[in-house]
Design a protein around this motif. Structure first.
Motif, mmCIF file in Angstrom:
data_model
loop_
_atom_site.group_PDB
_atom_site.id
_atom_site.type_symbol
_atom_site.label_atom_id
_atom_site.label_comp_id
_atom_site.label_asym_id
_atom_site.label_seq_id
_atom_site.Cartn_x
_atom_site.Cartn_y
_atom_site.Cartn_z
ATOM 1 N N ALA A 23 28.374 30.437 37.213
ATOM 2 C CA ALA A 23 28.522 30.909 35.833
ATOM 3 C C ALA A 23 29.441 29.982 35.045
ATOM 4 C CB ALA A 23 29.076 32.325 35.832
ATOM 5 N N ASN A 24 30.475 29.469 35.699
ATOM 6 C CA ASN A 24 31.374 28.542 35.000
ATOM 7 C C ASN A 24 30.637 27.283 34.571
ATOM 8 O OD1 ASN A 24 33.399 30.361 35.401
ATOM 9 N ND2 ASN A 24 34.318 29.274 37.135
ATOM 10 N N ASN A 25 29.751 26.792 35.439
ATOM 11 C CA ASN A 25 28.952 25.621 35.089
ATOM 12 C C ASN A 25 28.107 25.895 33.850
ATOM 13 O OD1 ASN A 25 29.650 23.653 36.843
ATOM 14 N ND2 ASN A 25 28.078 24.139 38.364
ATOM 15 N N ILE A 53 21.497 32.506 34.069
ATOM 16 C CA ILE A 53 22.574 32.261 35.036
ATOM 17 C C ILE A 53 23.707 33.258 34.813
ATOM 18 C CG2 ILE A 53 24.302 30.595 35.838
ATOM 19 C CD1 ILE A 53 22.313 28.380 34.902
ATOM 20 N N ARG A 54 24.051 33.442 33.538
ATOM 21 C CA ARG A 54 25.117 34.403 33.222
ATOM 22 C C ARG A 54 24.736 35.818 33.623
ATOM 23 N NH1 ARG A 54 25.833 32.390 27.955
ATOM 24 N NH2 ARG A 54 24.624 34.206 27.361
ATOM 25 N N GLN A 55 23.490 36.189 33.303
ATOM 26 C CA GLN A 55 23.039 37.550 33.632
ATOM 27 C C GLN A 55 23.048 37.807 35.128
ATOM 28 O OE1 GLN A 55 19.172 37.798 31.935
ATOM 29 N NE2 GLN A 55 19.924 38.532 29.951
ATOM 30 N N GLY A 86 38.392 35.158 46.391
ATOM 31 C CA GLY A 86 37.544 33.988 46.162
ATOM 32 C C GLY A 86 37.206 33.822 44.694
ATOM 33 N N THR A 87 36.826 34.923 44.066
ATOM 34 C CA THR A 87 36.455 34.887 42.650
ATOM 35 C C THR A 87 37.613 34.379 41.788
ATOM 36 O OG1 THR A 87 35.006 36.781 42.981
ATOM 37 C CG2 THR A 87 35.647 36.294 40.715
ATOM 38 N N PHE A 88 38.787 34.954 41.990
ATOM 39 C CA PHE A 88 39.899 34.613 41.097
ATOM 40 C C PHE A 88 40.489 33.242 41.383
ATOM 41 C CE2 PHE A 88 39.852 39.213 40.286
ATOM 42 C CZ PHE A 88 39.728 39.145 38.907
ATOM 43 N N LEU A 89 40.429 32.820 42.621
ATOM 44 C CA LEU A 89 40.926 31.486 42.919
ATOM 45 C C LEU A 89 40.005 30.444 42.264
ATOM 46 C CD1 LEU A 89 43.291 30.241 44.354
ATOM 47 C CD2 LEU A 89 41.899 30.015 46.407
ATOM 48 N N GLU A 90 38.702 30.682 42.340
ATOM 49 C CA GLU A 90 37.766 29.770 41.703
ATOM 50 C C GLU A 90 37.957 29.763 40.189
ATOM 51 O OE1 GLU A 90 35.623 27.700 43.110
ATOM 52 O OE2 GLU A 90 34.699 27.008 41.239
ATOM 53 N N ARG A 91 38.152 30.948 39.645
ATOM 54 C CA ARG A 91 38.283 31.055 38.196
ATOM 55 C C ARG A 91 39.562 30.377 37.714
ATOM 56 N NH1 ARG A 91 37.581 36.895 35.706
ATOM 57 N NH2 ARG A 91 35.543 36.622 36.677
ATOM 58 N N SER A 92 40.634 30.605 38.443
ATOM 59 C CA SER A 92 41.888 29.974 38.084
ATOM 60 C C SER A 92 41.735 28.458 38.112
ATOM 61 C CB SER A 92 42.958 30.444 39.069
ATOM 62 O OG SER A 92 44.000 29.519 39.127
ATOM 63 N N ASP A 93 41.029 27.994 39.119
ATOM 64 C CA ASP A 93 40.803 26.561 39.239
ATOM 65 C C ASP A 93 39.989 26.041 38.055
ATOM 66 O OD1 ASP A 93 41.478 24.478 41.038
ATOM 67 O OD2 ASP A 93 39.322 24.194 41.365
#
Lengths: 313, 465
Positions: free
Chosen positions: A21-23, A137-139, A164-171
């Protein structure tokens, strides 16, 4: 009781899903930049590659940075381990590996994501189709998140997913700021000029924070934006919010397992840096240095979690 | 499905009435829905030797394979007798070898068999059970004529399809289950768990910890491994999750190493223990066999069980059943020529075009010759292979199998099937779930039902009465 491998699989499944989703959001922000301004388009796509942390492998395979190649590289290229297709495939492999820890709903949501995106990304995405694909992708990512929240027991399984989710997001947020920090620096910022406004908007948009920023009705400026993305505990993508959640979930794990682990200390240290400071202090000490240190902290926290919870033999 | 004339056989009566009233278009749509449901759930299998698209669906046919209560009764009695005999045979050949002394099975068939593990000699498995899980392949040639085609006694697969096929039928045709009283299969995972728990090793303390050992996500049956672990509430482990700690086999958890009591392994003997078997195996656990011999873990099925479903041993099954149970076998074997015997070999070579020839150690429909369906060229090629290594093969006549209907674009059409009921064995007894995996050869006239060779599956109904 949970296998170390399973904990690792859940952690990575969620990191990869978050990354997909970040991509999509990075591409969206990049496309938006291109539509709203005319100069230096390719430089913008270069910074998108840097934010996605794939500049080097892109350059190994391409002579030039252009919109179409970058989008294709970020969406479909399997030689790019962070492309949407690569991470969705990796997320599904992890989900298959930890199938016994997932509810049927979560597994089917992940599997469905993989099937739909494999279809949508089978061929290069046409210009006219791009918005639909990014939305898909977002959906899909929302669908998996919904299944996780709606059906999973709140136990160690869920905690590893959240971590995992928050570590990736923080990154991801740290990297957005790392690549764009110069736009937010007082020395270069020419307050009120249109270029900076576009840049600022792109930063907020990459972090899905443009609407909430507008609601807060703050003056749009480098400091307020940096403050919002780094320190605001209300914003679900701010670095502080991510760390609050990582710390909370690590805390749940400690309580469930009745044992303290070193990763908690690393996490608490970073969380403390985020909660006991303000944006003035960060700028005084150097925004870039601060962001760099967060990226490093993310990294060492990930490694320590992996070790503490025996992801690998 | 049809008996004499045009009347459907009795168990199919209700189904046929229903089918006649159905709109073909609706059924076609349902068949497509079923495929979609399978993809969504991820029930796929991997085909060896195909790089691309290596996750495929096994085609599912919407017409159930129906057995009456009476048919099932006699079938299950025959299967139970056979499975008890297999277990007794295994115990015997790893201990006193009475059957060899009695001259009923030649010594070399045991001692020179690749599947015979000398490291298991004298080992007493927990509860004296070798074959915890068996999948007996059955074919039918007439009203009351069933044959055992194979005793899958090492790691029979397909039980997840038995369960998921039924779920799919429930979802697609709930109305059918009101008219037809079908015996449930969904209790299988609980029965499996209970059966495995009953075989806990001496070292077990409290409620047995059960784990399923899989070679990993790239294995063709991975879906089933994860499915069974999930349904049983067991851990799904790979070799690298396990190691020997303080005389027990333990799994690496987020809180350290925890002993496993019963390991339902879906990894072949050869790969089970690099210290005791193939040293290059990455799939097993170094030293697990030593823990096993000391009573520290139950391995299901026991190492060395493979010899019992070896195709050369198969030909001795009528003798084996009689030797250990004192009764005639209730279910007949398909007549089998052992190509290791010169007279048999001569006969087989003369009649290749009419026979099915199988590799003794092969499985999954690979490396076999179906004479009536083969070209002259294929037969000639096979003849060379057979002559080069005759004791690697057995041959059987092609039975004139009865057929069951499948749903095709043109309505119902007859096809050949086989049936694999799943049998659980523990010190508490033999437990056969009413139903099984029906595999169907989707190609007209074909006899090969293996999923790797274009076969499909259907739901199997055992009626209450």
């Amino acid at each position: 009781m949970m296998l170390g491998k399973t904990a690792g699989g859940l952690f990575w499944m969620c990191r990869y899903l978050e990354r997909s989703a970040n991509n999509a959001r990075l591409i969206e922000a990049g496309s938006r930049m291109m539509m709203t301004r005319t100069t230096e388009e390719n430089a913008e796509w270069g910074s998108v590659l840097e934010t996605a942390n794939v500049r080097q492998i892109y350059d190994e395979r391409h002579d030039a940075v252009d919109r179409q190649s970058v989008i294709d590289f970020l969406l479909r290229d399997r030689s790019n381990p962070s492309s949407v297709m690569s991470v969705v495939e990796a997320a599904r492999s992890n989900a298959r590996m930890v199938r016994v820890a997932l509810t049927r709903e979560v597994w089917e949501a992940v599997n469905d994501t993989w099937m739909k995106l494999k279809d949508a990304l089978a061929r290069p995405v046409r210009e006219t189709e791009l918005p639909n694909v990014l939305e898909l992708i977002r959906q899909q990512s929302a669908q998996v998140r919904g299944a996780l929240h709606g059906t999973m027991l709140r136990n160690d399984i869920f905690n590893f997913c959240r971590i995992g989710t928050f570590l990736e997001r923080s990154d991801n947020v740290a990297r957005i700021l790392d690549v764009k920090y110069y736009v937010l620096l007082p020395s270069v910022s020419m307050v009120g000029t249109s270029i900076d406004n576009y840049q600022w908007e792109a930063i907020l948009r990459s972090a899905a924070a443009e609407r909430s920023f507008a609601w807060l009705n703050k003056d749009s400026g480098p400091r307020t934006i940096a403050e919002f993305l780094i320190l605001d505990r209300r914003l679900p993508r701010s670095i502080a919010f991510c760390y609050l959640n990582i710390a909370r979930n690590l805390g749940y794990l400690e309580a469930e397992y009745d044992e303290a682990r070193p990763c908690m200390e690393i996490c608490a240290e970073t969380l403390n840096r985020l909660t006991s400071t303000d944006i003035e202090t960060i700028f005084q000490g150097g925004l870039h240095e601060f962001i760099q240190s967060i990226i490093q902290a993310n990294n060492s926290l990930g490694l320590q979690i992996e070790k503490d919870y025996r992801f690998y033999a | 499905m049809f008996g004499h004339g045009d009347t459907p056989r009795e168990p199919y009566l209700h189904y046929c009435n229903w089918f006649d009233g159905e709109d073909t278009k609706r059924l076609k749509r349902k068949a497509r829905d079923a495929e979609h449901a399978f993809r969504r759930t991820g029930i796929t299998f991997n085909v060896y030797g195909r790089e691309e698209a290596n996750e495929r669906l096994i085609p599912f046919d919407i017409v159930p394979h129906i057995l009456s209560a009476r048919e099932w009764q006699s079938l299950s009695e025959g299967i139970e007798q056979r499975v008890r005999a297999l277990n007794a045979f295994l115990h015997d050949i790893y201990h006193r070898q009475e059957i060899v002394r009695a001259g009923r099975v030649p010594r070399h068939m045991i001692s020179e068999n690749e599947a015979y593990l000398s490291k298991m000699i004298g080992v007493e498995p927990p509860g004296s059970i070798y074959t915890h899980i068996v999948g007996t392949d059955i074919v039918r040639t007439g009203e009351n004529e069933f044959y055992v085609l194979e005793d899958n006694a090492r790691t029979p697969s397909g039980v997840s399809y038995m369960l998921e096929n039924r779920e799919t039928m429930f979802e697609m045709f709930p109305e059918l289950f009101i008219k037809n009283k079908v015996r449930p299969v969904s209790t299988y995972p609980k029965r499996l768990r209970r059966s495995l728990e009953a075989c806990a090793p001496p070292a077990c303390n409290g409620r047995p910890v059960i784990a399923v050992l899989t070679p990993g996500i790239h294995n063709s049956a991975y879906f089933e491994h994860s499915f069974l672990a999930d349904e049983m509430g067991a851990e799904l482990v790979e070799g690298h999750d396990l190691r020997v700690v303080d005389g027990r086999v333990a799994m690496r958890t987020t809180q350290g190493y925890t002993p496993v009591d019963v390991l339902y392994r879906r990894v072949d003997d050869d790969f089970l223990d690099p210290l005791n078997f193939r040293p290059d195996s990455m799939l097993g656990v170094p030293g697990i066999l030593d823990v096993y011999r000391a009573g520290g873990i139950t391995i299901a099925n026991a190492p060395g069980t493979g010899i019992a479903d070896d195709k050369a041993i198969y030909s001795y099954m009528p003798d084996i059943v009689e030797f250990y149970t004192g009764e005639k076998a209730k279910l007949p074997n398909v007549p089998t020529w052992r190509c290791s015997e010169p007279d048999s070999l001569a006969y087989v070579l003369d009649n290749l075009a009419d026979l099915v020839v199988k590799e003794v150690h092969g499985s999954g429909g690979y490396g076999m010759l179906v004479g009536p369906a083969a070209s002259k060229r294929e037969i000639a090629d096979f003849r060379k292979k057979l002559q080069a290594k005759p004791d690697g093969y057995i041959a059987q006549p092609t039975l004139s199998l009865s057929t069951v209907p499948i749903f095709t674009a043109k309505g119902l059409a007859p096809r050949h099937v086989d049936l694999r009921p799943f049998v659980l064995v523990s010190p508490k007894g033999v437990d056969i779930t009413p139903g099984g995996l029906t595999r169907v050869a989707l190609k007209k006239g074909s006899l090969v039902v293996n999923s790797s060779q274009g076969g499909g599956t259907k739901d199997t109904w055992v009626l209450e009465s």
